[in-house]
Design a protein around this motif. Structure first.
Motif, mmCIF file in Angstrom:
data_model
loop_
_atom_site.group_PDB
_atom_site.id
_atom_site.type_symbol
_atom_site.label_atom_id
_atom_site.label_comp_id
_atom_site.label_asym_id
_atom_site.label_seq_id
_atom_site.Cartn_x
_atom_site.Cartn_y
_atom_site.Cartn_z
ATOM 1 N N ARG A 198 -44.020 37.764 37.484
ATOM 2 C CA ARG A 198 -42.879 38.536 37.348
ATOM 3 C C ARG A 198 -43.024 39.918 37.493
ATOM 4 N NH1 ARG A 198 -40.342 34.621 37.987
ATOM 5 N NH2 ARG A 198 -39.232 33.201 36.490
ATOM 6 N N PRO A 199 -42.490 40.754 38.432
ATOM 7 C CA PRO A 199 -42.931 42.190 38.743
ATOM 8 C C PRO A 199 -42.191 42.737 37.515
ATOM 9 C CG PRO A 199 -42.054 41.229 40.517
ATOM 10 C CD PRO A 199 -41.888 40.083 39.545
ATOM 11 N N VAL A 200 -42.814 43.995 37.123
ATOM 12 C CA VAL A 200 -42.097 44.559 35.858
ATOM 13 C C VAL A 200 -41.824 46.121 36.347
ATOM 14 C CG1 VAL A 200 -43.579 43.302 34.146
ATOM 15 C CG2 VAL A 200 -44.732 45.407 34.973
ATOM 16 N N MET A 204 -37.465 46.753 39.803
ATOM 17 C CA MET A 204 -36.081 47.280 40.152
ATOM 18 C C MET A 204 -36.156 47.368 41.869
ATOM 19 S SD MET A 204 -35.384 50.046 37.218
ATOM 20 C CE MET A 204 -35.681 51.294 38.307
ATOM 21 N N HIS A 205 -37.109 47.681 42.580
ATOM 22 C CA HIS A 205 -37.192 47.676 44.058
ATOM 23 C C HIS A 205 -37.108 46.465 44.474
ATOM 24 C CE1 HIS A 205 -37.767 52.098 43.943
ATOM 25 N NE2 HIS A 205 -38.619 52.148 43.187
ATOM 26 N N ALA A 212 -31.692 41.677 47.432
ATOM 27 C CA ALA A 212 -30.225 41.639 47.274
ATOM 28 C C ALA A 212 -29.666 42.237 48.640
ATOM 29 C CB ALA A 212 -29.577 42.639 46.109
ATOM 30 N N ASP A 213 -30.482 43.303 49.400
ATOM 31 C CA ASP A 213 -29.892 43.745 50.473
ATOM 32 C C ASP A 213 -30.298 42.852 51.727
ATOM 33 O OD1 ASP A 213 -29.138 46.122 49.194
ATOM 34 O OD2 ASP A 213 -30.955 47.229 49.698
#
Length: 141
Positions: A37-39, A44-45, A51-52
């Protein structure tokens, strides 16, 4: 094509090498080690990046994988560890607990399926969902 950054492995969009090559797909495949899990800022990035994306997306998790699993490291480190007296827990931390040859076979199968489907326009059932041939691969939303 494959990068072992924070995500473990990412297949980036392929750019056409010649004007006669087919147009590259607008998709990303982002397999990551199980439990990764990136933290912080990276998370956020990654969420914004994900999403993009406009095209089909696919994220896979490989059970027993670590950062080094997606490199030749996964095959070579266990062999070198015996000679260099590297403790098994250090090998597992760096290369994962999945056997290196198996990890290489899994990565090869999914990368080939991806290229077959999106560059050669040949449907690959391997990308449709879980496979009994590769039970260590989990599809995630």
């Amino acid at each position: 094509m494959l990068a072992g950054a924070v995500l473990g492995m990412a297949a980036a969009p392929v750019t056409a090498a010649s004007p006669h090559a087919p147009s590259p797909p607008d998709q990303f495949t982002l397999p990551a080690p199980t439990g990764h899990r990136p933290v912080g800022t990276v998370s956020m990035h990654l969420a914004k990046f994900w999403a993009d994306q406009r095209g089909p997306k696919l994220q896979l998790k490989l059970a027993g994988a670590a950062h080094g699993t997606f490199l030749d490291f996964a095959v070579l480190l266990p062999q070198a560890a015996r000679v260099l007296d590297i403790p098994p827990e250090d090998v597992a931390k760096a290369a994962g607990t999945i056997e290196g040859e198996r990890a290489a076979a899994v990565v090869r199968a999914y990368v080939n399926a991806y290229f077959d489907q999106y560059l050669r326009h040949r449907h690959s059932a391997l990308l449709d969902g879980p496979s009994s041939r590769y039970p260590e691969v989990k599809f995630t939303p």
